[in-house]
Design an enzyme around this catalytic site. Structure first.
Site, PDB file in Angstrom:
ATOM      1  N   GLY A  86       0.817  -1.213   0.000  1.00 53.59           N
ATOM      2  CA  GLY A  86       0.000   0.000   0.000  1.00 53.59           C
ATOM      3  C   GLY A  86       0.848   1.258   0.000  1.00 53.59           C
TER       4      GLY A  86
ATOM      5  N   LEU B 295       1.342   3.679   2.364  1.00 59.64           N
ATOM      6  CA  LEU B 295       2.212   3.813   3.535  1.00 59.64           C
ATOM      7  C   LEU B 295       3.116   2.594   3.678  1.00 59.64           C
ATOM      8  CD1 LEU B 295       3.057   5.256   6.156  1.00 59.64           C
ATOM      9  CD2 LEU B 295       1.147   4.108   7.299  1.00 59.64           C
TER      10      LEU B 295
ATOM     11  N   ALA C 105      -5.542  -2.134   5.546  1.00 61.99           N
ATOM     12  CA  ALA C 105      -6.897  -1.713   5.905  1.00 61.99           C
ATOM     13  C   ALA C 105      -7.754  -1.644   4.656  1.00 61.99           C
ATOM     14  CB  ALA C 105      -6.868  -0.328   6.571  1.00 61.99           C
TER      15      ALA C 105
ATOM     16  N   THR D  33      -9.586   0.894   2.852  1.00 59.22           N
ATOM     17  CA  THR D  33      -9.408   2.351   2.930  1.00 59.22           C
ATOM     18  C   THR D  33     -10.303   3.154   1.967  1.00 59.22           C
ATOM     19  OG1 THR D  33      -7.557   2.217   1.383  1.00 59.22           O
ATOM     20  CG2 THR D  33      -7.002   2.200   3.729  1.00 59.22           C
TER      21      THR D  33
ATOM     22  N   THR E  38      -7.088   6.401  12.213  1.00 60.03           N
ATOM     23  CA  THR E  38      -7.434   7.568  11.407  1.00 60.03           C
ATOM     24  C   THR E  38      -8.105   8.680  12.200  1.00 60.03           C
ATOM     25  OG1 THR E  38      -8.873   8.272   9.582  1.00 60.03           O
ATOM     26  CG2 THR E  38      -9.581   6.350  10.801  1.00 60.03           C
TER      27      THR E  38
ATOM     28  N   TYR F  65     -16.381   3.904   7.279  1.00 56.65           N
ATOM     29  CA  TYR F  65     -14.929   3.710   7.378  1.00 56.65           C
ATOM     30  C   TYR F  65     -14.437   4.078   8.773  1.00 56.65           C
ATOM     31  CZ  TYR F  65      -9.952   4.852   6.813  1.00 56.65           C
ATOM     32  OH  TYR F  65      -8.592   4.944   6.989  1.00 56.65           O
TER      33      TYR F  65
ATOM     34  N   TRP G 298      -4.913  12.333   6.341  1.00 59.81           N
ATOM     35  CA  TRP G 298      -4.657  12.953   5.030  1.00 59.81           C
ATOM     36  C   TRP G 298      -3.289  12.510   4.480  1.00 59.81           C
ATOM     37  CZ3 TRP G 298      -6.583  18.723   4.565  1.00 59.81           C
ATOM     38  CH2 TRP G 298      -7.850  18.838   5.129  1.00 59.81           C
TER      39      TRP G 298
HETATM   40  N1  LIG Z   1      -4.593   7.318   3.299  1.00 52.95           N
HETATM   41  C1  LIG Z   1      -4.964   8.138   4.282  1.00 52.95           C
HETATM   42  O1  LIG Z   1      -5.255   9.320   4.051  1.00 52.95           O
HETATM   43  C2  LIG Z   1      -5.045   7.632   5.698  1.00 52.95           C
HETATM   44  C3  LIG Z   1      -5.461   8.518   6.708  1.00 52.95           C
HETATM   45  C4  LIG Z   1      -5.545   8.074   8.007  1.00 52.95           C
HETATM   46  C5  LIG Z   1      -5.227   6.764   8.313  1.00 52.95           C
HETATM   47  N2  LIG Z   1      -4.850   5.914   7.327  1.00 52.95           N
HETATM   48  C6  LIG Z   1      -4.534   4.528   7.699  1.00 52.95           C
HETATM   49  O2  LIG Z   1      -3.177   4.281   7.363  1.00 52.95           O
HETATM   50  C7  LIG Z   1      -3.033   2.919   6.943  1.00 52.95           C
HETATM   51  C8  LIG Z   1      -2.350   2.870   5.577  1.00 52.95           C
HETATM   52  O3  LIG Z   1      -3.151   3.580   4.650  1.00 52.95           O
HETATM   53  P1  LIG Z   1      -2.761   3.642   3.101  1.00 52.95           P
HETATM   54  O4  LIG Z   1      -3.165   4.975   2.594  1.00 52.95           O
HETATM   55  O5  LIG Z   1      -1.365   3.185   2.921  1.00 52.95           O
HETATM   56  O6  LIG Z   1      -3.772   2.560   2.501  1.00 52.95           O
HETATM   57  P2  LIG Z   1      -3.660   1.688   1.167  1.00 52.95           P
HETATM   58  O7  LIG Z   1      -2.728   2.307   0.191  1.00 52.95           O
HETATM   59  O8  LIG Z   1      -5.066   1.413   0.756  1.00 52.95           O
HETATM   60  O9  LIG Z   1      -2.981   0.345   1.688  1.00 52.95           O
HETATM   61  C9  LIG Z   1      -3.701  -0.608   2.428  1.00 52.95           C
HETATM   62  C10 LIG Z   1      -3.195  -1.970   2.033  1.00 52.95           C
HETATM   63  O10 LIG Z   1      -3.950  -2.969   2.753  1.00 52.95           O
HETATM   64  C11 LIG Z   1      -4.270  -4.011   1.849  1.00 52.95           C
HETATM   65  N3  LIG Z   1      -5.438  -4.762   2.279  1.00 52.95           N
HETATM   66  C12 LIG Z   1      -6.739  -4.432   2.097  1.00 52.95           C
HETATM   67  N4  LIG Z   1      -7.522  -5.417   2.562  1.00 52.95           N
HETATM   68  C13 LIG Z   1      -6.714  -6.385   3.032  1.00 52.95           C
HETATM   69  C14 LIG Z   1      -6.941  -7.670   3.596  1.00 52.95           C
HETATM   70  N5  LIG Z   1      -8.172  -8.130   3.774  1.00 52.95           N
HETATM   71  N6  LIG Z   1      -5.878  -8.425   3.945  1.00 52.95           N
HETATM   72  C15 LIG Z   1      -4.610  -7.982   3.739  1.00 52.95           C
HETATM   73  N7  LIG Z   1      -4.327  -6.767   3.205  1.00 52.95           N
HETATM   74  C16 LIG Z   1      -5.376  -5.987   2.850  1.00 52.95           C
HETATM   75  C17 LIG Z   1      -4.537  -3.287   0.553  1.00 52.95           C
HETATM   76  O11 LIG Z   1      -4.497  -4.192  -0.529  1.00 52.95           O
HETATM   77  P3  LIG Z   1      -5.365  -3.834  -1.869  1.00 52.95           P
HETATM   78  O12 LIG Z   1      -4.826  -2.527  -2.358  1.00 52.95           O
HETATM   79  O13 LIG Z   1      -5.092  -4.997  -2.754  1.00 52.95           O
HETATM   80  O14 LIG Z   1      -6.783  -3.715  -1.411  1.00 52.95           O
HETATM   81  C18 LIG Z   1      -3.411  -2.262   0.530  1.00 52.95           C
HETATM   82  O15 LIG Z   1      -2.223  -2.780  -0.025  1.00 52.95           O
HETATM   83  C19 LIG Z   1      -4.426   2.303   6.989  1.00 52.95           C
HETATM   84  O16 LIG Z   1      -4.607   1.661   8.230  1.00 52.95           O
HETATM   85  C20 LIG Z   1      -5.343   3.508   6.917  1.00 52.95           C
HETATM   86  O17 LIG Z   1      -6.601   3.252   7.525  1.00 52.95           O
HETATM   87  C21 LIG Z   1      -4.738   6.319   6.023  1.00 52.95           C
END
Ligand SMILES: NC(=O)c1ccc[n+]([C@@H]2O[C@H](COP(=O)([O-])OP(=O)(O)OC[C@H]3O[C@@H](n4cnc5c(N)ncnc54)[C@H](OP(=O)(O)O)[C@@H]3O)[C@@H](O)[C@H]2O)c1
Length: 297
Positions: A10, A12, A76, A78, A117, A141, A163
């Site tokens: 993902g 992060l 997650a 997301t 989040t 979410y 964000w």
């Molecule tokens: N992005 C933001 O703005 C933000 C803000 C606050 C908090 N966060 C938190 O920070 C963390 C990282 O976020 P991110 O932006 O890096 O998210 P991301 O790019 O969507 O990465 C999440 C990863 O988790 C994988 N995943 C989804 N479902 C899964 C499952 N059932 N089993 C195993 N892996 C699974 C996804 O795979 P697929 O892509 O194949 O689905 C993806 O590679 C998350 O916990 C998110 O809630 C993010």
């Protein structure tokens, strides 16, 4: 330390892999070239292409084979708007998947950093949210991420961020740059306030936090707050596009309205992290501009 990173493919997770293994996130960036990452760890990544964290047996099997000391749980569901129609799936991943990770960690005596989040808050505050402030999510979410927090024991460190944008994966900064390159006019809300966070800055702060593993909740975002409108203008400005391409709009005027309700104010107070000697993370604008430069170069 042996460090297992979930969601390693993902946005992060990719920077976490680089940061924990001692490679410089956003290679070539001078901000990371001054010994910020002094210790390299043994790093193992996993993601959905290997197994789903909703599969308790597969998760337990993977963790007991990997024998990590620390699990950084970044995986997650997301898709904030899609979650409104896929609540069951989002809950399975964000609550049950987290519970499976925590169970695996307990089996091998590993600590956990669980990413969460700002969307656990309702956004009615007018001063930055403290880690112990009452959560009251307004979206599916946010509710599923809060449910994920609640299945963690006190030994888990819940790291709330907001964000997030990084060099890898999909994010709004890349969308703005793509629209800017085409000269497409856009509107962004100027009444939602939050803290942009560079994935690489967050990853580096988690490497530092790994030496402490405090337990409880910490807030980790870049310093300062802004609106989506100002963020979008900053991206265009740094890329050399006309910032006037983006115009402000009120949340209530967005047509069509997004499926999920976002908090109007979700600035997170990072003092707990500073007190641990890990923060503050850099100011959001400098980090955002560094990211834009890397993306357009
Ligand atoms: N992005 C933001 O703005 C933000 C803000 C606050 C908090 N966060 C938190 O920070 C963390 C990282 O976020 P991110 O932006 O890096 O998210 P991301 O790019 O969507 O990465 C999440 C990863 O988790 C994988 N995943 C989804 N479902 C899964 C499952 N059932 N089993 C195993 N892996 C699974 C996804 O795979 P697929 O892509 O194949 O689905 C993806 O590679 C998350 O916990 C998110 O809630 C993010």
């Amino acid at each position: 330390m042996r460090v297992l990173i979930t969601g390693a493919s993902g946005q992060l997770g990719t920077d976490l892999l680089d940061a924990f293994s001692g490679r410089l996130p956003m290679a070539g960036d001078p901000a990371y070239a001054e010994g910020h990452l002094s210790s390299a760890h043994e790093v193992i990544g996993c993601d959905l292409e290997q197994f789903s964290l909703t599969n308790a047996a597969a998760t337990m099997d993977f963790i007991t084979r990997a024998q990590p000391d620390l699990i950084v749980h970044g995986a997650a569901y997301t898709a904030v708007d899609r979650a409104e129609a896929e609540a069951e799936l989002a809950m399975a991943v964000n609550r049950d998947g987290t519970a499976n990770v925590v169970a695996g960690a307990r089996a091998v005596n590993a600590r956990v950093f669980a990413l969460s989040t700002d969307y656990v808050f309702d956004g009615t505050a007018s001063v930055p949210y403290l880690p112990d402030d009452h959560p009251n999510p307004k979206s599916v979410y946010g509710a599923t991420k809060l449910a994920g927090e609640l299945v963690c024991g006190p030994e888990t460190t819940i790291v709330r961020t907001s964000w997030v944008a990084g060099y890898h994966g999909h994010n709004i900064v890349k969308t703005i740059l793509a629209l800017g390159a085409k000269g497409t006019p856009m509107t962004f809300v100027d009444d939602q306030h939050g803290c942009p966070t560079l994935a690489a800055d967050l990853a580096v702060s988690l490497v530092r936090l790994a030496t402490i593993q405090p337990g409880g909740i910490v807030h980790a975002t870049n310093t300062g707050a802004t609106t989506w409108f100002t963020l979008a203008r900053t991206v265009l400005d740094e890329a050399g596009y006309d910032p006037e391409m983006v115009q402000p709009i009120a949340t209530e005027k967005r047509v069509p309205a997004p499926a999920a309700v976002r908090p109007m104010y979700s600035v997170l107070d990072g003092e707990a992290l500073v007190a641990l000697g890990v923060g503050p993370l850099p100011a959001w604008e400098g980090s955002l501009r560094r990211l834009v430069r890397l993306l357009v170069d």
